[in-house]
Scaffold this motif. Structure first.
Motif, mmCIF file in Angstrom:
data_model
loop_
_atom_site.group_PDB
_atom_site.id
_atom_site.type_symbol
_atom_site.label_atom_id
_atom_site.label_comp_id
_atom_site.label_asym_id
_atom_site.label_seq_id
_atom_site.Cartn_x
_atom_site.Cartn_y
_atom_site.Cartn_z
ATOM 1 N N PHE A 1 35.530 118.822 -9.114
ATOM 2 C CA PHE A 1 35.754 119.425 -10.467
ATOM 3 C C PHE A 1 34.832 119.150 -11.494
ATOM 4 N N GLN A 2 34.450 119.851 -12.557
ATOM 5 C CA GLN A 2 33.659 119.674 -13.362
ATOM 6 C C GLN A 2 33.624 118.339 -14.050
ATOM 7 N N ASN A 3 34.922 117.930 -14.505
ATOM 8 C CA ASN A 3 34.938 116.688 -15.101
ATOM 9 C C ASN A 3 35.256 115.525 -14.223
ATOM 10 N N PHE A 4 34.980 115.705 -12.825
ATOM 11 C CA PHE A 4 35.067 114.531 -11.811
ATOM 12 C C PHE A 4 36.449 114.488 -11.559
ATOM 13 N N ASN A 5 37.280 114.205 -12.294
ATOM 14 C CA ASN A 5 38.871 113.593 -12.356
ATOM 15 C C ASN A 5 38.812 112.479 -11.249
ATOM 16 N N LEU A 6 37.922 111.518 -11.621
ATOM 17 C CA LEU A 6 38.261 110.296 -10.484
ATOM 18 C C LEU A 6 39.274 109.476 -11.281
ATOM 19 N N ILE A 7 39.978 108.365 -10.655
ATOM 20 C CA ILE A 7 40.962 107.753 -11.034
ATOM 21 C C ILE A 7 40.403 106.527 -11.730
ATOM 22 N N ASP A 8 40.584 106.478 -13.001
ATOM 23 C CA ASP A 8 39.765 105.328 -13.704
ATOM 24 C C ASP A 8 40.109 103.706 -13.306
ATOM 25 N N GLU A 9 41.448 103.758 -12.944
ATOM 26 C CA GLU A 9 41.856 102.290 -12.281
ATOM 27 C C GLU A 9 41.736 101.843 -11.078
ATOM 28 N N LEU A 10 40.824 102.931 -10.290
ATOM 29 C CA LEU A 10 40.618 102.717 -8.828
ATOM 30 C C LEU A 10 38.811 102.691 -8.852
#
Lengths: 803, 232
Positions: B89-98
């Motif tokens: 995705f453009q905004n990466f969409n990583l899970i911040d808590e992991l």
């Protein structure tokens, strides 16, 4: 098998990962997690403490096996025209043997003496402990646990005694005391034939040692005579399991009248386990009692838990919307709905579990204090499966309910929706539900504030009702042993010592209503007047002088009038109901004797302070002993006075320990149940409000955060901090105001019906309501405005950069 | 690999209907790197989402290796997606808590890959992406370029047949953007099929073929000769 294992393993991994996310989330939002967990913990702890108290009261007299078959014999007193004027718990000494002999349904019956503390000695030291006399059948009624001795024979011989474990330890330092000898009341030696485990605190028949009724009859010759109308003792029976109590009641009703033709009392059996909570009788039927207060506490417990749960849910749902992104990502990568649902549920269960652990710690820490406040001994029985079941139940319920909204709602999102336009997840429904919950919460809090204030004011009001005598510096002690025969000597020596200002002997305690009669005749009395019930107290000289009672007319009994030994005094309300215009000098027939009225005194509070006092008679009687009442000399400190008094009393009556009681303390006992109500509603009402504010604090923080961008834009466009604070606070304020509007009529109704129970009561003034409303709004505003201020002061550039 | 015919997608709100896709026909061959370009609102993201089974068109056909995907129910689609596709995705969409490692591991868990195998796969890709020393970090501790590398790693760890990238350089400066594009190229050279939506003709120049959309139609198609020849 292999695939199943694999499946389990990956499920397990998912669980671990979800747990990791949950814990890291918690850690990242430390403040709000703390608020959330501790709010719920306080709520749970409050609920547990209250329920502990409720269960303590609820299990009163229910510790015995088959407690359903245990009944207490009550005595109904005839009123005018076939009515029942009152119901008492004291019975004659003839009922128990007669019941057992006549009715096969009665398996065991026992007379039980009163719970006075009596002297017991081990040869060197003597102690005053609660000793009771009872028939051997008491061991068949209760299932006391015998540590030593034979239950079947323990009370069979007159010189036997059964002691509790702690009494045994007090006397001999061990429970291994079988066949050892103790001295009772400095009169007889008794052989210990049984040691029982200590009784629970919540029983009506408290005792430290138990002696056979036969000993009682040997010690006090007069008690051997069957007396059908002398109500002095408790009678308990155990019925056969198949017995019909109703039918038995119908057949025993005329029992006393059969033996004494002009008797006015009839026995009735009433479930022993209900006496404590349903002990108020009208017309011989139970019409409630302490149970009403208990229901109030139960409501309070559930209400507090509800408030805490609402907080928890509100915070969980509010925060969950921030988590929409996470849901979207996971769904894109391949998470199933079920795995997401389980993730959110696990998260909220973990939180609830943390709270439960914290709650147990809180309860353990505060239980001693709580016990102390209430003057009882409760403890948590961790072995009790019900405790765990209910705790797990509450945790599961709270966790599932709180977690279910984010779980089911968020997991239903289309991943695109949440990843693209994040706000679309915020449905109208969720917002309005949260608002409803906040309103419910604050409604409850406002009701509590108003009720607590009203209860507090009513208790103050009752405390301030004039007693009619001077309760301060007034001390009483039982007229035991030599104190009766040597009363004049005691009086002389005490007066000479300067420690006291007055002394008199009374048939009963000044602090508690203890005797009444009817059947008095006076000039102009009619047949129906004979049914009028008067309270009575017997005394000798110096009654008014010692107690500070106000005389309205006439005088106190005096040595200067030898005829005063057959005189009496009347209370103002007695004079009124007797319709005596000039009471002084009137001759009245009292207890079969003719007596002259020499004085009229102002009514004083003898019974419940919130009830109208019965008309009262105070008669001169030398043999009517019971209590010595002293007025301490205010010129010295009470402890100095008491030291002198104790020395003199001990000198005259060496066999007995000296036990003083301050009458003002005894009087304070009268309002015990009101005080407990006041105390508990104050503490837990305060906690409820605190928890509500915690929730509001969290919600305000969340709302401010959610509107960061909006606030930024507004600020750039020129909004002032005040503008923004208003913007942020107004929404919450509206909810609180709505809650107040709902709460006022409810609280008003509830408190009005509570106040109606008192003959004398305050009203609910509009001041209380206004104060409660203003107070709530102020607290809520203060809570919200902190967050609003923080948000409004933030640099708008940070807010706008974000996104 | 992909054959799309007459795809139509209409967005309805209470007031207006917007036709996002208006009879799209296109195909993607195995091993190809296709860019989709066009002005804002031309439907390129919608097309990508339909291809990624995140969105459902009103009508048309979407065949992936001869399997028709549009008739599948949600569960089948979700399964198909997680087994065959990866997303960037453009905004990466990583899970911040992991952590980086855990983020990359997540799709493997959903694909029920056993733990030891997961560890191997994740370590392998972390090495390949040159982010070994970052594996214990959280997304916020990384630069944008690094985050996107992690996102690409996560998209690739399941060895998908197709990677869908939605403006992968949109949030990156040019040097980081180039790094990511080179990475995608490299992957493509190793055999991964890639479909990318982009605004940037520079980025598009990395691909084999460029499809231009306007108002929901394919208006032109251009083979990028230099790249294609290079490939051959």
């Amino acid at each position: 098998m292999q695939t199943l294992l694999m499946h389990l393993n990956t499920n397990n991994d998912m669980f671990k990962l979800n747990l990791t996310i949950a814990l890291r989330n918690l850690w990242k939002n430390k403040t709000s997690s703390m608020i959330n967990v501790s709010g719920l913990a306080i709520g749970l702890a409050s609920c547990m403490l209250l329920l502990l108290y409720v269960s303590y009261e609820w299990s009163f007299n229910k510790q015995t096996k088959d407690d359903k078959n245990v009944y207490q014999v009550m005595i109904n007193f005839d009123g005018p025209a076939g009515s029942i004027s009152g119901t008492g718990t004291s019975t004659p000494n003839t009922i128990a043997p007669a019941l057992k002999e006549t009715y096969p349904a009665v398996k065991a019956a026992s007379r039980i003496g009163d719970a006075d503390t009596r002297l017991i000695a081990n040869g060197r030291n003597s102690f005053k402990k609660i000793g009771r006399f009872a028939d051997a059948d008491i061991l068949k009624i209760f299932d006391y646990t015998f540590i030593a001795g034979d239950e079947a024979t323990a009370l069979n011989a007159p010189n036997n005694i059964v002691v509790t474990a702690s009494t045994a330890k007090l006397l001999f330092g061990t429970t291994d005391v079988l066949n050892r000898s103790v001295r009772f009341e400095d009169r007889v030696n008794l052989k210990i034939t049984g040691v029982i485990r200590d009784l629970p605190d919540n029983t009506s028949i408290k005792l430290d040692y138990l002696m056979p009724w036969t000993l009682f009859e040997n010690l006090y010759e007069w008690t051997k005579r069957p007396m059908w109308t002398n109500n002095n003792w408790t009678t308990l029976v155990r019925l056969n399991p198949d017995a019909n109590a109703e039918m038995l009641n119908a057949s025993i009703k005329g029992m006393i009248k059969k033996h004494v033709a002009d008797a006015t009392s009839s026995p009735m059996i009433f479930p022993f386990s209900r006496v404590h909570l349903y002990g108020t009788f009208t017309e011989g039927k139970s019409t409630g009692g302490e149970i009403e207060q208990l229901r109030l506490f139960m409501g309070l417990a559930i209400g507090i838990l509800l408030i805490a749960c609402i907080n928890f849910m509100n915070m969980a749902t509010a925060k969950s919307e921030k988590r929409a992104k996470e849901v979207g990502i996971k769904k894109t990568i391949g998470a199933t709905r079920a795995s997401l649902i389980s993730q959110f549920l696990i998260e909220s269960l973990v939180l609830t579990l943390c709270s439960a652990v914290m709650a147990i710690v809180l309860v353990e820490v505060f239980l001693p204090l709580f016990n102390n406040l209430l003057g009882i001994k409760m403890n948590i029985v961790y072995a009790n499966p019900y405790l765990w079941m209910s705790l797990i139940g509450i945790v599961l319920f709270t966790g599932v309910v709180a977690g279910s909204y984010p779980a089911f709602y968020l997991s239903s999102f289309n991943p695109l929706q949440v990843l693209r336009k994040r706000r679309s997840g915020r449905g109208m429904w969720s917002v309005s539900l949260r608002q409803v919950l906040v309103v419910v919460q604050f409604t409850f809090a406002v009701i509590l504030i108003i009720s607590t204030t009203v209860i507090y004011r009513q208790i103050q009001y009752l405390k301030n009702i004039p007693l009619g005598y001077d309760v301060n510096q007034l001390v009483e002690l039982p007229q035991d042993g030599q104190l009766e025969a040597k009363f004049e000597l005691l009086k002389e020596r005490l007066m000479k010592s300067g420690a006291i200002q007055g002394i008199c002997q009374l048939s009963g305690s000044m602090a508690d209503y203890n005797s009444n009669f009817w059947g008095m005749e006076w000039p102009g009395s009619t047949e129906t007047d004979r049914h009028m019930v008067f309270s009575q107290l017997a005394t000798t000289y110096d009654f008014a002088k010692t107690t500070g009672l106000k005389l309205v007319e006439g005088r106190d009994f005096s040595r200067q009038f030898s005829s005063d030994t057959s005189a009496m005094m009347l209370s103002v309300s007695a004079v009124k109901v007797m319709n005596l215009v000039h009471p002084i000098g009137k001759i009245v027939k009292y207890q079969g004797d003719l007596r002259r009225v020499v004085g009229v005194f102002q009514d004083f509070i003898w019974g419940a302070p919130y009830r109208k006092q019965d008309p009262m008679v105070v008669a001169f009687r030398k043999e009517g002993t019971g209590y010595v009442t002293l007025r301490l000399n205010p010129a010295n400190t009470p402890s100095a006075n008491l030291a002198v008094v104790e020395r003199i009393v001990k000198d005259i009556n060496p066999a007995y320990p000296v036990e003083f009681k301050f009458v003002d303390e005894l009087y304070g006992q009268k309002l015990k149940s009101q005080k407990i109500l006041g105390l508990l509603s104050n503490i837990f009402g305060g906690l409820a409000i605190f928890i509500s504010c915690l929730g509001l604090f969290g919600l305000a923080a969340y709302s401010a955060e959610q509107r960061t961008k909006e606030i930024g834009v507004r600020k750039v466009l020129g909004a002032s901090v005040a503008n923004l604070m208003q913007l942020l606070s107004l929404g919450f304020l509206k909810m609180v105001v709505l809650a107040i509007v709902i709460a006022i009529p409810v609280a008003n109704y509830m408190m009005n019906s509570w106040l109606k129970k008192f003959d004398f009561h305050t009203g609910i003034s509009w001041m209380i309501i206004v104060m409660a409303a203003i107070g709530t709004i102020a607290i809520a505003l203060l809570t919200v405005s902190y967050q609003a201020y923080k948000a409004a002061k933030a640099n708008p550039v940070d807010a706008l950069k974000y996104e | 690999m992909i054959k799309i015919e007459n795809l139509e997608k209409v967005y309805k709100t209470e007031e207006i209907e917007t036709t996002a896709l208006n009879g799209i026909n296109m195909h993607v061959k195995t091993g190809e790197f296709v860019s989709i370009m066009g002005p804002s609102g031309c439907g390129k993201s919608t097309l990508l989402n339909v291809m990624g089974l995140l969105d459902k068109p009103e009508s048309g056909s979407y065949k992936f290796l001869e399997t028709e995907l549009l008739t599948m129910n949600d569960k089948q689609r979700s399964n198909f997606r997680k087994q065959n596709m990866g997303f960037v995705f453009q905004n990466f969409n990583l899970i911040d808590e992991l952590t980086v490692f855990e983020n990359i591991e997540l799709p493997l868990i959903y694909n029920k890959v056993p733990a030891t195998e997961r560890k191997r796969l994740v370590n392998e890709i972390i090495e390949r992406m040159n982010i070994v020393n970052r594996s214990g970090h959280f997304p916020q501790q990384l630069s944008g370029g690094q985050q996107q590398r992690v996102a690409v790693a996560r998209a690739l760890v399941t060895k998908p047949k197709l990677v869908l990238a939605d403006e992968p350089t949109g949030n990156l400066d040019s040097s980081h953007g180039n790094e990511v594009m080179e990475l995608l190229c490299e992957l493509n050279e190793q055999g991964t099929t890639i479909v990318m939506v982009t605004h940037s003709s520079h980025d598009a120049s990395f691909s084999n073929r460029i499809i231009n959309l306007k108002d929901g139609h394919v208006i032109s198609e251009k083979i990028n000769k230099s790249r294609t020849e290079e490939l051959i």
